[in-house]
Design an enzyme around this catalytic site. Structure first.
Site, short mmCIF file in Angstrom:
data_model
loop_
_atom_site.label_atom_id
_atom_site.label_comp_id
_atom_site.label_asym_id
_atom_site.label_seq_id
_atom_site.Cartn_x
_atom_site.Cartn_y
_atom_site.Cartn_z
N GLY A 1 0.80 -1.22 0.00
CA GLY A 1 0.00 0.00 0.00
C GLY A 1 0.82 1.26 0.00
CD GLU A 2 0.78 2.06 3.83
OE1 GLU A 2 1.30 0.93 3.76
OE2 GLU A 2 -0.39 2.25 4.19
N PRO A 3 4.55 1.67 0.12
CG PRO A 3 5.82 -0.26 0.56
CD PRO A 3 4.43 0.33 0.70
#
Length: 174
Positions: free
Chosen positions: A100-102
């Site tokens: 999700g964030e990377p």
């Protein structure tokens, strides 16, 4: 990346992303997460300008107050591929990895591509000073920086410094 040097507007033509999610639980969802994270990160660095009033209050505190990425801001050709056969060595759920964030941080590639496109105006001799977010106005300022540097490079004084004789108005040397 294509930049309109008269307006500062730009368009991402193509983006290729190879992302390691470990052993993917659902490749279609993971690819969607990578696409969304990348576009969100690109928006953060290209369109989402924060503005404060004179009292220090944030005026752009939501999507109604600043430009978030839209479908038209996506690259014309967005290719995402997941690294295959690469299990996470850690004991995570099915040896998967965060997805999700990377990809959010991959958005810096859009900002760098804009700067490189503007630097091409000066044959990559200088990097323009374009702060994030790289709004069209800031990109236009970067284009103007490159034009100014090119003009300075082509002046007689600059040519003389570069080892070339400065042209004169003497009819003999014409």
């Amino acid at each position: 990346m294509v930049v309109d040097t008269l307006t500062g507007e730009y368009k991402m033509l193509r983006t290729d992303i190879l992302h390691d999610v470990g052993a993917s639980l659902n490749p279609a969802i993971d690819i969607g997460q990578v696409e969304g994270g990348y576009i969100q990160g690109a928006g953060w660095l290209t369109t989402e300008e924060l503005v404060w009033n004179t009292k220090g209050k944030l005026m752009t505190n939501g999507p109604a107050g600043y430009k978030i990425p839209a479908v038209a801001d996506m690259p014309l050709d967005l290719r995402v591929k997941l690294v295959e056969n690469r299990k996470n060595p850690e004991d995570t759920v099915f040896h998967s990895k965060a997805v999700g964030e990377p990809p959010f941080m991959l958005g810096i590639a859009a900002w760098c591509a804009i700067k490189d496109a503007v630097a091409s105006l000066g044959d990559y001799r200088h990097q323009p000073k374009i702060d994030a977010p790289a709004t069209p106005e800031r990109v236009l300022w970067g284009c103007e920086q490159m034009r100014k540097l090119n003009a300075e490079r082509l002046t007689p004084a600059a040519q003389s410094v570069a080892g070339k004789p400065a042209p004169t108005n003497d009819p003999v040397s014409l």
